[in-house]
Design a protein around this motif. Structure first.
Motif, PDB file in Angstrom:
ATOM      1  N   PHE A   1       8.640 -51.957  21.379  1.00 31.66           N
ATOM      2  CA  PHE A   1       9.643 -50.919  21.128  1.00 31.66           C
ATOM      3  C   PHE A   1       8.909 -49.687  20.612  1.00 31.66           C
TER       4      PHE A   1
ATOM      5  N   GLU B   1       9.600 -45.608  24.088  1.00 31.04           N
ATOM      6  CA  GLU B   1      10.696 -46.490  24.507  1.00 31.04           C
ATOM      7  C   GLU B   1      11.954 -46.220  23.683  1.00 31.04           C
ATOM      8  N   ARG B   2      11.762 -45.830  22.410  1.00 33.49           N
ATOM      9  CA  ARG B   2      12.938 -45.536  21.570  1.00 33.49           C
ATOM     10  C   ARG B   2      13.540 -44.183  21.916  1.00 33.49           C
TER      11      ARG B   2
ATOM     12  N   LEU C   1      16.000 -43.656  24.764  1.00 40.94           N
ATOM     13  CA  LEU C   1      17.329 -44.246  24.576  1.00 40.94           C
ATOM     14  C   LEU C   1      18.258 -43.337  23.769  1.00 40.94           C
TER      15      LEU C   1
ATOM     16  N   MET D   1       7.890 -59.216  16.333  1.00 41.91           N
ATOM     17  CA  MET D   1       7.308 -58.185  17.187  1.00 41.91           C
ATOM     18  C   MET D   1       6.614 -57.164  16.324  1.00 41.91           C
ATOM     19  N   ARG D   2       5.584 -56.620  16.843  1.00 40.10           N
ATOM     20  CA  ARG D   2       4.708 -55.749  16.059  1.00 40.10           C
ATOM     21  C   ARG D   2       5.465 -54.615  15.373  1.00 40.10           C
TER      22      ARG D   2
ATOM     23  N   PHE E   1       8.177 -54.428  13.699  1.00 39.74           N
ATOM     24  CA  PHE E   1       9.621 -54.433  13.528  1.00 39.74           C
ATOM     25  C   PHE E   1      10.126 -55.758  12.980  1.00 39.74           C
TER      26      PHE E   1
ATOM     27  N   THR F   1      22.794 -48.005  30.639  1.00 37.30           N
ATOM     28  CA  THR F   1      21.729 -47.088  31.004  1.00 37.30           C
ATOM     29  C   THR F   1      20.346 -47.559  30.613  1.00 37.30           C
TER      30      THR F   1
ATOM     31  N   PRO G   1      16.762 -48.755  30.471  1.00 38.40           N
ATOM     32  CA  PRO G   1      15.732 -48.758  31.520  1.00 38.40           C
ATOM     33  C   PRO G   1      15.020 -50.093  31.556  1.00 38.40           C
TER      34      PRO G   1
ATOM     35  N   GLU H   1      11.443 -51.193  33.228  1.00 46.35           N
ATOM     36  CA  GLU H   1      10.219 -50.552  32.798  1.00 46.35           C
ATOM     37  C   GLU H   1       9.567 -51.312  31.668  1.00 46.35           C
TER      38      GLU H   1
ATOM     39  N   PRO I   1      13.162 -52.370  27.543  1.00 47.31           N
ATOM     40  CA  PRO I   1      13.044 -52.322  26.092  1.00 47.31           C
ATOM     41  C   PRO I   1      14.368 -52.083  25.397  1.00 47.31           C
ATOM     42  N   ALA I   2      15.471 -52.133  26.092  1.00 46.83           N
ATOM     43  CA  ALA I   2      16.717 -51.777  25.453  1.00 46.83           C
ATOM     44  C   ALA I   2      17.654 -52.959  25.356  1.00 46.83           C
TER      45      ALA I   2
END
Lengths: 325, 112
Positions: free
Chosen positions: A167, A171-172, A175, B1-2, B4, B100, B102, B105, B108-109
């Motif tokens: 993330f 990538e953030r 959005l 995850m790195r 977070f 929406t 992505p 890619e 990541p959402a």
């Protein structure tokens, strides 16, 4: 039987424009690709079969990243929703995989039963059920389509790095437009209208004073919808509502002071911005790849009353200032 | 995850070690490296607080060794569920994060 279309690995300027429009939530209803089987390059019956969703942005990026890899691309019907969300909703599923493969006459084009499914599709596709129900061998490929080349080169094996979501700042940031557009939808548009009316009523004819509530709201939306995602790793705390509130306090106080507000007005503007930024920031949980529903639910129960209280106190302060003023 | 971390001590993930056969499919589908291999070639939960409850491991465990309450870690979806008295729902895919994101890619959402 169904035709097999060619999927080009070269994206056109139209594709690029469509992708950027989608980031602003424009053209969403047209972003659906015809499901079925596609050829990428010059595949043979032994070529690998990659599986993806029929959301345009997903399809475009996958075919781009398959450049130079002669293969088959099986596009499932997910109503134009990306792989991970569709897997969670149950449209990117074991059943759809088997049905789509049959409808596309996959076995008439390919001499093997191996399907490469993106790892994030594993929320909806069960490898052992695909074997039991359809005699397919599902291999979970990398999360990111840009890793497909390395995955193929390694003999269809993922590395630990390929299997972990990231993330990054970029990538953030991509959005954030959707977060902003979302605050301008439907009934939410009534909030700025109401705040303009309130500011005008309470502003004693001063334009700066009249703008205070609206400015605080806008600043709060930007603090929660842009600053919070951008500064996510550096804002203190784990809860998104707290991160958002802190960004909102700083931004709201700065904006109120810049408007030359009275002390009570500064307090009110800061509180409203904090409340709004906290709510919008908490909503960003939906766009992140690491927040659990149990965690978000716990946070909502704590944060929503606090956010409501802050907004009410802001309103009271503005009214008090009106009578003092 | 790195880099977070979300709230700790809330994830509903449970692994029944007795049912685990060591097939390790959970290791290959987890996007947060929650599981790790043990010395006897089975699997244990190494990082429960990293779990986002996506449900990929439980869906792909052929031996029913993993249980959890899967869902969307999305405030809007949970509020929608409360308002409508249903399960959390992020809508129909028209608009919003799921609409929406992505995903190809790096997808990541919007977890779901």
């Amino acid at each position: 039987m169904a035709d097999v279309r060619q999927a080009s690995s070269t994206l056109t300027w139209r594709d690029t424009i469509a992708r950027w429009a989608l980031r602003w939530d424009i053209g969403r209803e047209r972003a659906v690709v015809e499901p079925g089987l596609y050829r990428v390059g010059e595949p043979t019956p032994a070529s690998p079969v990659f599986v993806t969703a029929n959301y345009r942005m997903t399809f475009d990026l996958v075919r781009r990243d398959l450049l130079g890899i002669d293969s088959w691309l099986l596009v499932l019907d997910t109503n134009g929703v990306n792989v991970w969300c569709a897997a969670g909703k149950g449209t990117f599923s074991t059943k759809e995989l088997i049905v789509r493969a049959a409808k596309s006459n996959l076995s008439g084009h390919v001499n093997h039963r191996t399907l490469i499914v993106p790892q994030l599709g594993a929320t909806g596709v069960s490898a052992h059920e695909a074997r039991q129900l359809g005699d397919y061998r599902v291999i979970f490929g990398p999360i990111r389509s840009r890793d497909i080349r390395a995955f193929v080169a390694a003999g269809m094996k993922t590395t630990p790095e390929m299997r972990v979501v990231t993330f990054t700042f970029a990538e953030r940031i991509v959005l954030t437009p959707v977060e902003l557009v979302g605050t301008l939808r439907g009934w939410k548009l009534l909030i700025p209208v109401g705040l303009i009316a309130a500011g005008w009523l309470l502003g004693h004819g001063s334009l700066a004073a009249a703008c205070q509530p609206l400015v605080a709201y806008i600043v709060g939306v930007l603090a929660g919808g842009v600053l919070t995602p951008a500064l996510l790793p550096w804002l203190p705390g784990r809860g998104f509502s707290l991160k958002g509130a802190l960004a909102g306090v700083v931004a709201g106080a700065a904006a109120s002071l810049a408007l030359g507000s009275e002390p009570l007005g500064v307090a009110a503007g800061t509180l409203l911005a904090a409340s709004v930024a906290s709510f919008v920031g908490l909503n960003f949980t939906g766009a992140t790849p690491f927040t659990s529903p149990s965690g978000v639910e716990k946070e909502l129960r704590l944060a929503l009353p606090a956010q409501a209280a802050a907004a009410v106190i802001a309103g009271v302060l503005w009214i008090v200032q009106y009578f003092l003023g | 995850m790195r880099g977070f971390r979300y709230l700790s001590g809330v994830a509903s993930l449970k692994l029944n070690a007795e049912k685990c056969t060591g097939c390790r499919v959970c290791l290959s589908v987890c996007p947060h490296a929650v599981f790790t291999e043990t010395d006897d070639r089975r699997v244990r939960v190494a990082d429960l607080d990293a779990c986002m409850e996506c449900g990929a491991c439980a869906k792909n465990c052929a031996f029913g060794a993993i249980s959890l309450k899967p869902g969307v870690g999305c405030a809007e979806a949970i509020i929608n569920g409360w308002l409508r008295g249903t399960e959390p729902s992020c809508g129909d895919g028209s608009g919003g994060c799921c609409g929406t994101a992505p995903m190809a890619e790096g997808e990541p959402a919007a977890p779901a």
